[in-house]
Scaffold this motif. Structure first.
Motif, PDB file in Angstrom:
ATOM      1  N   ASN A 148      30.337  27.049  57.286  1.00  0.00           N
ATOM      2  CA  ASN A 148      29.126  27.818  57.552  1.00  0.00           C
ATOM      3  C   ASN A 148      29.453  28.931  58.523  1.00  0.00           C
ATOM      4  O   ASN A 148      30.350  28.765  59.369  1.00  0.00           O
ATOM      5  N   TYR A 149      28.730  30.036  58.396  1.00  0.00           N
ATOM      6  CA  TYR A 149      29.011  31.201  59.219  1.00  0.00           C
ATOM      7  C   TYR A 149      27.742  31.816  59.775  1.00  0.00           C
ATOM      8  O   TYR A 149      26.692  31.786  59.133  1.00  0.00           O
ATOM      9  N   ALA A 150      27.870  32.394  60.950  1.00  0.00           N
ATOM     10  CA  ALA A 150      26.784  33.209  61.474  1.00  0.00           C
ATOM     11  C   ALA A 150      26.616  34.437  60.584  1.00  0.00           C
ATOM     12  O   ALA A 150      27.599  34.929  60.006  1.00  0.00           O
ATOM     13  N   ASP A 151      25.400  34.910  60.484  1.00  0.00           N
ATOM     14  CA  ASP A 151      25.142  36.062  59.616  1.00  0.00           C
ATOM     15  C   ASP A 151      26.003  37.267  60.009  1.00  0.00           C
ATOM     16  O   ASP A 151      26.406  38.057  59.152  1.00  0.00           O
ATOM     17  N   SER A 152      26.294  37.400  61.289  1.00  0.00           N
ATOM     18  CA  SER A 152      27.028  38.566  61.778  1.00  0.00           C
ATOM     19  C   SER A 152      28.483  38.603  61.296  1.00  0.00           C
ATOM     20  O   SER A 152      29.112  39.667  61.330  1.00  0.00           O
ATOM     21  N   VAL A 153      29.013  37.465  60.847  1.00  0.00           N
ATOM     22  CA  VAL A 153      30.421  37.431  60.429  1.00  0.00           C
ATOM     23  C   VAL A 153      30.582  37.015  58.975  1.00  0.00           C
ATOM     24  O   VAL A 153      31.698  37.028  58.451  1.00  0.00           O
ATOM     25  N   LYS A 154      29.498  36.657  58.333  1.00  0.00           N
ATOM     26  CA  LYS A 154      29.562  36.178  56.942  1.00  0.00           C
ATOM     27  C   LYS A 154      30.193  37.236  56.044  1.00  0.00           C
ATOM     28  O   LYS A 154      29.845  38.416  56.111  1.00  0.00           O
ATOM     29  N   GLY A 155      31.143  36.790  55.222  1.00  0.00           N
ATOM     30  CA  GLY A 155      31.821  37.704  54.318  1.00  0.00           C
ATOM     31  C   GLY A 155      33.039  38.381  54.923  1.00  0.00           C
ATOM     32  O   GLY A 155      33.819  39.017  54.208  1.00  0.00           O
ATOM     33  N   ARG A 156      33.207  38.250  56.245  1.00  0.00           N
ATOM     34  CA  ARG A 156      34.355  38.871  56.915  1.00  0.00           C
ATOM     35  C   ARG A 156      35.290  37.844  57.550  1.00  0.00           C
ATOM     36  O   ARG A 156      36.506  38.083  57.605  1.00  0.00           O
TER      37      ARG A 156
END
Length: 114
Positions: free
Chosen positions: A58-66
Motif C-alpha cells: 500500500n502507498y500514500a497517494d503522494s508516492v503512488k505510481g512512483r
C-alpha cells in the motif's frame, strides 16, 4: 538487540531515482508487516509505503505510481525503489514495523534538487 539500519539515500535531481535499503535485526522479520516512513523538516513523520507478510503493498497517494516497496525475508531487508523523484520527496527516510513500531533507526537522508 533490535536494530534498523537504513541506507541508500543521497542527493538526486528531480526526475531521478534512488533505492533505499533497510536491514533489520533482533526480530523475527518474516512475521511482521513493514513500512517506510519519512520526515521532512518541520513536518511530522508520515507513512509512505507498507508491505504485508505475504507481499501485499500500500502507498500514500503522494508516492503512488512512483515508489515500490519490497522485502527479502531471507536477508531480513526491506527496500524502497523511488522513481520520478520530486523536490517534495526530500526528507529523512526510515523503515519500521507497520504496527507497534520499534525504536527508530538513524534514517537515511534523501534530497531532491529542482
Amino acid at each position: 538487540q533490535v536494530q534498523l539500519v537504513e541506507s541508500g539515500g543521497g542527493l538526486v535531481q528531480a526526475g531521478g531515482s534512488l533505492r533505499l535499503s533497510c536491514s533489520v535485526s533482533g526480530i523475527t522479520f518474516s512475521v511482521h508487516a513493514m513500512g517506510w516512513y519519512r520526515q521532512a523538516p518541520g513536518k511530522q513523520r508520515e507513512l509512505v509505503a507498507t508491505i504485508s507478510t505475504d507481499g501485499r503493498t500500500n502507498y500514500a497517494d503522494s508516492v503512488k505510481g512512483r515508489f515500490t516497496i519490497s522485502r527479502d525475508n531471507a536477508r531480513k531487508t526491506v527496500y524502497l525503489q523511488m522513481n520520478s523523484l520530486k523536490p517534495e520527496d526530500t526528507a529523512v527516510y526510515y523503515c519500521n514495523k507497520e504496527f507497534r513500531p520499534l525504536a527508530w533507526g538513524q534514517g537515511t537522508q534523501v534530497t531532491v534538487s529542482s
